[in-house]
Structures are given as C-alpha cells and as structure tokens.
Motif scaffolding. Structure first.
Motif, short mmCIF file in Angstrom:
data_model
loop_
_atom_site.label_atom_id
_atom_site.label_comp_id
_atom_site.label_asym_id
_atom_site.label_seq_id
_atom_site.Cartn_x
_atom_site.Cartn_y
_atom_site.Cartn_z
N TYR A 146 26.34 50.71 36.28
CA TYR A 146 25.64 51.82 35.59
C TYR A 146 24.17 51.49 35.38
O TYR A 146 23.30 52.31 35.63
N MET A 147 23.89 50.27 34.90
CA MET A 147 22.52 49.92 34.55
C MET A 147 21.63 49.80 35.80
O MET A 147 20.46 50.15 35.75
N GLU A 148 22.19 49.35 36.92
CA GLU A 148 21.40 49.25 38.15
C GLU A 148 20.96 50.64 38.62
O GLU A 148 19.87 50.82 39.12
N VAL A 149 21.82 51.63 38.45
CA VAL A 149 21.49 53.00 38.86
C VAL A 149 20.47 53.63 37.90
O VAL A 149 19.54 54.29 38.31
N LEU A 150 20.66 53.36 36.57
CA LEU A 150 19.88 54.08 35.58
C LEU A 150 18.55 53.45 35.21
O LEU A 150 17.63 54.13 34.76
N LEU A 151 18.44 52.13 35.35
CA LEU A 151 17.22 51.47 34.87
C LEU A 151 16.29 51.09 36.03
O LEU A 151 16.71 50.82 37.11
#
Length: 197
Positions: free
Chosen positions: A192-197
C-alpha cells in the motif's frame, strides 16, 4: 450554590454529560442525580452516566464509561480519527484476555479479546465527535488491525484508510513498519505504502 446547580454548571462545561463518579468527586450526592432523573431534568445514558435531556447522547463515550478496559478498535478507531467517512453501524472494542464482560450491553458492539502484550500496543486518548475523551489505538496500529486476516475490514474501508494515512501530516512510517512486523502484515502495508507514497 445548591448541589443541583453544581450538576447543571458541570453539564454546561462538560458537553451535557456527568457520571456518578464525577458527581461524587464534587461531593454531590447520588440521590441528587437520581432525583433529577426522576423529574426529567437528566436522562440516563448508561448505569452511572447521565446527560442533559437537551443534549444528543454520546454513544461512544457512554460505552467507554461502561467498559472502561475497552479500547476502540478497527473501523471505530478510523471513524474517531476522521479517516473514514461513515459512522460505524457496530462499535468495535478490544479487551485484554481473560477479561470477562457483561453480555447485558444494549449497544451495537463487537467485542475482541487479545493477549495482554498485544492489547497494550498503541493505546492513546482521542476525542469523540461529542468532545469526550476515550481510548483508541493510534492510527498506525489501526492500519495494521484492519489488514489482519481474521475479521478483516472490507476493501473499501481499507483503501479509504490507507489514502487518508498517505495524506496525514504527522504520520510515523517507522512506527507503522514496527507494528506491521509485530502484527504480521508487513508485506501488505509495504504494498500500500509503495503505491501511495
């Protein structure tokens, strides 16, 4: 000032709510509260929790008063942090094992129980929409909780919560990854964090 006046003054500064314990600490007899209740000057939200009849009751705060060991959990915590845009239809609370709770609770509540060492991780105080302080898990812990396989939150809630976190100013990525390891959701959080940040 009469005891009844003291109750009214306290209601005015405390969002329209008073507990028997708070009244007792101000040397107000519990008989005064019962009397005010009998005469329609107070409504009873829960045993020992009274509200001004003109106030809308704060269900979340009332649950906290009744179940003081409970910590608001998952979707309820997301709601308290303003990370999802709907009020939960069922409140979720977490308790330490082997905590036994009363089954005579007439509120829509889902009870979880956890080993004490996991239960204690990330407990903070936050305010309800009614302005009362309650216990909930911090944002980072809550993101891990909604991803855990058993009783996992729905995909839409998870997406909304992750997007809210990505926009959050005070996010703590180190703490999030630490919790993710503890709760065994590290791969999912990372995705999730790789996609969003």
């Amino acid at each position: 000032m009469s005891q009844q006046d003291k109750v009214i003054a306290y209601l005015n500064k405390n969002g329209g709510q008073i507990t028997s314990k708070e009244a007792d600490s101000m040397n107000i007899s519990s008989r005064v509260l019962r009397n005010m209740y009998a005469h329609g000057q107070l409504e009873r939200l829960a045993p020992g929790v009274y509200i001004d009849p003109l106030e809308l009751g704060d269900d979340i705060a009332a649950l906290q008063y009744r179940l003081s060991k409970g910590v608001f959990f998952k979707d309820t915590a997301l709601f308290l942090f303003g990370m999802i845009d709907r009020t939960p239809s069922t409140y979720e609370m977490n308790f330490p094992l082997p905590y036994a709770y009363s089954t005579k609770i007439d509120a829509p509540i889902k009870i979880y129980r956890q080993k004490k060492e996991l239960y204690e991780i990330g407990i903070i105080s936050t305010k309800t929409p009614g302005g009362h302080l309650v216990k909930a898990y911090d944002v980072e812990r809550t993101l891990c909780d909604i991803l855990r396989t058993r009783d996992r939150s729905d995909a839409e809630t998870i997406k909304q919560a992750m997007n809210s976190y990505a926009r959050l100013k005070g996010k703590n990525m180190r703490k999030l990854m630490e919790y993710a390891r503890t709760f065994k959701v590290e791969d999912e959080i990372r995705k999730y964090m790789e996609v969003l940040l």
